[in-house]
Each structure stands twice: as C-alpha cells, then as structure tokens.
Write a protein that holds these residues in place. Structure first.
Motif, PDB file in Angstrom:
ATOM      1  N   ARG A  68     -28.224  27.050 -30.162  1.00  0.00           N
ATOM      2  CA  ARG A  68     -29.335  27.574 -29.840  1.00  0.00           C
ATOM      3  C   ARG A  68     -30.465  26.450 -29.558  1.00  0.00           C
ATOM      4  N   TRP A  69     -30.625  25.611 -30.355  1.00  0.00           N
ATOM      5  CA  TRP A  69     -31.458  24.565 -29.973  1.00  0.00           C
ATOM      6  C   TRP A  69     -31.220  23.930 -28.683  1.00  0.00           C
ATOM      7  N   TRP A  70     -29.856  23.752 -28.392  1.00  0.00           N
ATOM      8  CA  TRP A  70     -29.736  22.687 -26.949  1.00  0.00           C
ATOM      9  C   TRP A  70     -29.830  24.067 -25.791  1.00  0.00           C
ATOM     10  N   SER A  71     -29.756  25.032 -25.911  1.00  0.00           N
ATOM     11  CA  SER A  71     -29.768  26.143 -24.786  1.00  0.00           C
ATOM     12  C   SER A  71     -31.231  26.618 -24.823  1.00  0.00           C
ATOM     13  N   LYS A  72     -31.951  26.338 -25.838  1.00  0.00           N
ATOM     14  CA  LYS A  72     -33.301  26.982 -25.956  1.00  0.00           C
ATOM     15  C   LYS A  72     -33.210  28.551 -25.880  1.00  0.00           C
ATOM     16  N   SER A  73     -32.504  29.001 -26.851  1.00  0.00           N
ATOM     17  CA  SER A  73     -32.358  30.343 -26.795  1.00  0.00           C
ATOM     18  C   SER A  73     -32.155  30.838 -28.290  1.00  0.00           C
ATOM     19  N   PRO A  74     -32.319  32.253 -28.437  1.00  0.00           N
ATOM     20  CA  PRO A  74     -32.123  32.663 -30.096  1.00  0.00           C
ATOM     21  C   PRO A  74     -30.771  32.971 -30.129  1.00  0.00           C
ATOM     22  N   TYR A  75     -29.984  32.849 -29.074  1.00  0.00           N
ATOM     23  CA  TYR A  75     -28.433  33.302 -29.217  1.00  0.00           C
ATOM     24  C   TYR A  75     -27.459  32.138 -29.045  1.00  0.00           C
ATOM     25  N   TRP A  78     -12.632  29.001 -20.492  1.00  0.00           N
ATOM     26  CA  TRP A  78     -14.125  29.877 -20.463  1.00  0.00           C
ATOM     27  C   TRP A  78     -14.706  29.269 -21.623  1.00  0.00           C
ATOM     28  N   TYR A  79     -16.012  29.835 -21.627  1.00  0.00           N
ATOM     29  CA  TYR A  79     -16.939  29.737 -22.705  1.00  0.00           C
ATOM     30  C   TYR A  79     -17.331  31.177 -22.879  1.00  0.00           C
ATOM     31  N   CYS A  80     -17.794  31.528 -24.101  1.00  0.00           N
ATOM     32  CA  CYS A  80     -18.266  33.297 -24.444  1.00  0.00           C
ATOM     33  C   CYS A  80     -18.817  33.809 -23.360  1.00  0.00           C
ATOM     34  N   SER A  81     -19.924  33.286 -23.096  1.00  0.00           N
ATOM     35  CA  SER A  81     -21.012  34.109 -21.882  1.00  0.00           C
ATOM     36  C   SER A  81     -20.545  34.032 -20.778  1.00  0.00           C
ATOM     37  N   ILE A 111     -27.641  40.005  -8.844  1.00  0.00           N
ATOM     38  CA  ILE A 111     -26.977  38.911 -10.110  1.00  0.00           C
ATOM     39  C   ILE A 111     -26.064  37.784  -9.431  1.00  0.00           C
ATOM     40  N   LYS A 112     -26.736  36.830  -9.157  1.00  0.00           N
ATOM     41  CA  LYS A 112     -25.769  35.834  -8.310  1.00  0.00           C
ATOM     42  C   LYS A 112     -25.417  34.815  -9.669  1.00  0.00           C
ATOM     43  N   ILE A 113     -24.291  35.196 -10.378  1.00  0.00           N
ATOM     44  CA  ILE A 113     -23.878  34.420 -11.323  1.00  0.00           C
ATOM     45  C   ILE A 113     -23.218  32.954 -10.840  1.00  0.00           C
ATOM     46  N   TYR A 114     -23.065  33.166  -9.249  1.00  0.00           N
ATOM     47  CA  TYR A 114     -22.312  31.655  -8.934  1.00  0.00           C
ATOM     48  C   TYR A 114     -23.223  30.633  -8.677  1.00  0.00           C
ATOM     49  N   ASP A 115     -24.491  31.099  -8.604  1.00  0.00           N
ATOM     50  CA  ASP A 115     -25.677  30.350  -8.410  1.00  0.00           C
ATOM     51  C   ASP A 115     -26.218  29.688  -9.905  1.00  0.00           C
ATOM     52  N   GLN A 116     -25.625  30.086 -10.687  1.00  0.00           N
ATOM     53  CA  GLN A 116     -25.814  29.568 -12.308  1.00  0.00           C
ATOM     54  C   GLN A 116     -25.226  28.534 -12.705  1.00  0.00           C
ATOM     55  N   HIS A 117     -25.658  27.485 -12.931  1.00  0.00           N
ATOM     56  CA  HIS A 117     -24.874  26.177 -13.396  1.00  0.00           C
ATOM     57  C   HIS A 117     -24.655  26.407 -14.940  1.00  0.00           C
ATOM     58  N   ASP A 118     -25.706  27.222 -15.681  1.00  0.00           N
ATOM     59  CA  ASP A 118     -25.747  27.386 -16.980  1.00  0.00           C
ATOM     60  C   ASP A 118     -25.660  28.765 -17.412  1.00  0.00           C
ATOM     61  N   LEU A 119     -24.348  29.233 -17.781  1.00  0.00           N
ATOM     62  CA  LEU A 119     -24.072  30.641 -18.252  1.00  0.00           C
ATOM     63  C   LEU A 119     -23.980  30.724 -19.895  1.00  0.00           C
ATOM     64  N   SER A 120     -25.081  29.962 -20.582  1.00  0.00           N
ATOM     65  CA  SER A 120     -24.953  30.080 -21.779  1.00  0.00           C
ATOM     66  C   SER A 120     -25.346  31.386 -22.498  1.00  0.00           C
ATOM     67  N   PRO A 121     -25.295  31.854 -23.716  1.00  0.00           N
ATOM     68  CA  PRO A 121     -25.667  33.123 -24.158  1.00  0.00           C
ATOM     69  C   PRO A 121     -27.034  33.538 -23.898  1.00  0.00           C
ATOM     70  N   GLY A 122     -28.055  32.588 -23.923  1.00  0.00           N
ATOM     71  CA  GLY A 122     -29.164  32.941 -23.531  1.00  0.00           C
ATOM     72  C   GLY A 122     -29.348  33.313 -21.995  1.00  0.00           C
ATOM     73  N   THR A 123     -28.796  32.583 -21.191  1.00  0.00           N
ATOM     74  CA  THR A 123     -28.606  32.910 -19.761  1.00  0.00           C
ATOM     75  C   THR A 123     -28.305  34.319 -19.577  1.00  0.00           C
ATOM     76  N   LEU A 124     -27.080  34.191 -20.138  1.00  0.00           N
ATOM     77  CA  LEU A 124     -26.439  35.727 -20.090  1.00  0.00           C
ATOM     78  C   LEU A 124     -27.206  36.994 -20.382  1.00  0.00           C
ATOM     79  N   TYR A 125     -28.056  36.689 -21.532  1.00  0.00           N
ATOM     80  CA  TYR A 125     -28.981  37.819 -21.961  1.00  0.00           C
ATOM     81  C   TYR A 125     -29.854  37.919 -20.710  1.00  0.00           C
TER      82      TYR A 125
END
Length: 165
Positions: free
Chosen positions: A20-27, A112-115, A133-147
């Motif tokens: 959560r700290w690293w990805s700056k997300s509540p998830y 894979w990772y979860c998100s 929703i261009k997921i191929y443009d996302q270098h970060d698919l963390s849970p916060g980004t997925l949200y």
C-alpha cells in the motif's frame, strides 16, 4: 450475472502495508469474485503463489471493497477459459517489482500478480473495453491502478448501457 473485483483494504501484515505504501493505494491485493459469490479467483504470493480458485464461505467483507460488473454468459465462459489456461501459473515477483521502478511493463511468461491477472481476464472477456481501457499502456497494474481502471470501465459500461436504452 454479476462478477465482482474484491480489493483488500485491511491492515494485514507488513507486506500488505509495504504494498500500500509503495503503490500509494489503500489496496494491497485483489481477487475476482465469481457469480456464485463463494468462488474467488486470484493469485497471492502468500498462499500457493499460483493462479487458483478457492471457496470463501465467510470472508470478512469489511476487509474488502467491491466493484460489481454485470457480465453475460459468454463473458463468464471466456473468463473461465482464461482461468483454465492460466491455472497454476506462478506469481510474478520480477514483473511486480520492476513495474514500480521503470516506465514500461515487464511481463514474464506464465507469471502474474493479482491485479494484473484480473485486468487481463476482464479485458479478454470484453468487460474492459480495450479501446477505452488501454491496459497495454499501463506499466503499473497494482491493485490501486486496477481500482482506478475498474471505476473507469464501470462508468464507460453504464454510459454505453444508457446510450442503448
């Protein structure tokens, strides 16, 4: 038919707090909840470290936030085909860590990772419209980004439904 993305927000252990700290997300974690509401599909580095389905009969729902998507039988079938294809694939530690440091996606084959897994499953099934929703443009698919992506997809899907009505 309803499918849900579950986002883990409880304190958890020190790894959850680091994510959560690293990805700056509540998830710190995400799983896909199937229409029966008992089968949760995901990959966690703490359980088997592989893509797997498990039954959660009594999850602490206060530990999770949910985003619901209405899906068709065909979309459900595609998600399950993707699950069958990736079942047993391992956790992508390298991709997860490097995606936080470099401005492009690092994807290891059969890892894979979860998100990331959820984003691909929903994109392949057409729940996430690739043109919006261009997921191929996302270098970060963390849970916060997925949200964030899921919220955008939900608004897009609702607008598309309203336009048809």
């Amino acid at each position: 038919m309803l499918i849900k993305i579950a986002f883990y927000k409880a304190d958890g252990d020190y790894i959850n707090r680091i994510v959560r700290w690293w990805s700056k997300s509540p998830y710190s974690h995400a799983e896909l909840v199937m229409p029966d509401s008992k089968t949760w599909i995901g990959i966690s580095p703490f359980l088997k470290s592989e893509v797997a389905a498990r039954e959660k009969n009594d999850p602490n729902l206060n530990d999770w936030d949910f985003i619901d998507f209405e899906i068709t039988e065909e979309q459900h079938r595609i998600i399950m085909e993707f699950y069958d294809e990736t079942k047993g694939d391992k956790y992508d530690w390298v991709g997860m860590f490097l995606s936080q440091f470099i401005p492009f996606s690092v994807k290891q084959e059969k890892r894979w990772y979860c998100s990331e897994w959820i984003a691909y499953a929903l994109r392949i099934a057409g729940v996430f419209d690739w043109r919006i929703i261009k997921i191929y443009d996302q270098h970060d698919l963390s849970p916060g980004t997925l949200y964030r992506i899921a919220c955008e997809a939900l608004v897009h899907n609702q607008n598309k439904k309203t336009d048809k009505d």
